[in-house]
Design an enzyme around this catalytic site. Sequence first.
Site, PDB file in Angstrom:
ATOM      1  N   SER A  12      22.424   0.381  95.270  1.00 26.72           N
ATOM      2  CA  SER A  12      21.277   0.306  94.360  1.00 26.72           C
ATOM      3  C   SER A  12      20.203   1.246  94.883  1.00 26.72           C
ATOM      4  O   SER A  12      20.328   1.786  95.980  1.00 26.72           O
ATOM      5  CB  SER A  12      20.743  -1.118  94.331  1.00 26.72           C
ATOM      6  OG  SER A  12      20.241  -1.432  95.619  1.00 26.72           O
ATOM      7  N   LYS A  13      19.145   1.391  94.115  1.00 22.45           N
ATOM      8  CA  LYS A  13      18.027   2.245  94.543  1.00 22.45           C
ATOM      9  C   LYS A  13      17.499   1.782  95.901  1.00 22.45           C
ATOM     10  O   LYS A  13      17.235   2.577  96.794  1.00 22.45           O
ATOM     11  CB  LYS A  13      16.893   2.173  93.521  1.00 22.45           C
ATOM     12  CG  LYS A  13      17.123   3.094  92.338  1.00 22.45           C
ATOM     13  CD  LYS A  13      16.029   4.169  92.283  1.00 22.45           C
ATOM     14  CE  LYS A  13      16.462   5.350  91.440  1.00 22.45           C
ATOM     15  NZ  LYS A  13      16.520   5.043  90.009  1.00 22.45           N
TER      16      LYS A  13
END
Length: 470
Positions: free
Chosen positions: A244-245
């Site tokens: 994920s980010k």
Amino acid sequence: MSQNPKPVLRFAPSPTGMLHIGGARTAFFNWLYARNTGGSFLLRIEDTDRERSTPEAVQAILNGMTWMGLNWDGEVVYQFARAARHREVAEKLLAEGKAYRCYATGEELTAMREEQKAAGKSMRYDGRWRDRAPGPDEKDKPSVVRLKARQDGETIVHDKVLGDVRFENSQLDDMVLLRSDGNPTYMLAVVLDDADMGVTHVIRGADHLNNAARQLQLIEAMGAAVPVYCHLPLINGPDGAKLSKRHGALAVEAYRDMGYLPETMRNYLLRLGWSHGDDEIIPTAQAIEWFNLDSIGKSAARMDYKKLDNLNGHYIRETANDVLVAEVTAFLARETPPRILSMTARQRLESAMTSLKERAKTLVELVQGAEFLFTDGPRSLDASADKLLPPEARAALAQALPALEATDWSGPALEAAARNFAESAGLKLGQVAQPLRAALTGKASSPPLFEMLALLGREESLTRLMAYTA
Ligand code: GLU
């Protein structure tokens, strides 16, 4: 005699966002294989999705590639510019009976999917126009062009990484090749461009494996050559969950701004999915020599930031001082507002670099450690430097100054003077040196103190020290 043509590799990003870490690894593996084999590495910007493609994203990809040192061969190919060619081949497939026009409306297709869903069936196009000629009603109605895919048997993707992956053709519906506005879909464009560009090896993320099965059917219909497929297992976060980010699914520029060197990124990305025994430190030149498709791993890779930091520390130490000065200068110039180093600052930086680079895992840390060299005048103290300068330490500093001033201001002479002073005042060297360091650099740790005093020079050093003698 059979000719063995040189491999042709490509990186084919869609310009809908930044060049992120997964894309950078894909680009790097393609680049490495091309450089290893003496083949070519092409860059194709897949900008047929006009709504989502932006010029900023194209620029971000080109910048990211350039920063990573992944030079491509020849001109960048822009997929949208080839739309006429895509249409031409769709028409040819229609004429050959390998594709057909489908007049189903959006509502009709939604209803079809809802029925399938309600019946617990998988949702796919049911082939309603596959064997049906348009009647007078359809004459001027919008239509898409669909591939007449094989319905029985199976399609096998012979993947160099994942082995043979089988797909039941009954599960692959007749995909759209040309939209009703005459624009090609990704599926048509990617297959045709690869064929026209002579691409021999397709190395890309495993998220494209299902597409490969469909693309093979189209390759067959077009009578094109099947490339060697290498689908790279995904990159997961440090906890094994999807990247994920928060985990680092960031643009390569974010890594640049966190102070990682391109050489570090290449080494790190190489090890995310490729191995050579237990080797961890593999500089790019070595990677080019060793890279092969057989050693690409089958299981998902995991991000490991500690490893990234350690690698970066290694490459910072390995980098020549003048190159690091250039890196730091460029790094500061990218700040907002840009920081431009004076000539004096750059000279100081280069002189102190041998010591500075021993302490930094990132360029950010390197800059923090070098801050005291960039500007003149008294320092403001960080919290730990402040602790080193209570009133008694300031008093000791004031007393030590004349002894220092009496030297020729060379490192060894300053050190001898500080030692003598400490001894005569009944202090430990640290009780003199630590306040000196704090006043000189504003920090509790720095490169060797006496070298830094000598480097900054008599006048500048005294200005800084005198600011904390009372
Ligand atoms: N344009 C596709 C993407 O960015 C890649 C297509 C391919 O590599 O075949 O995901």
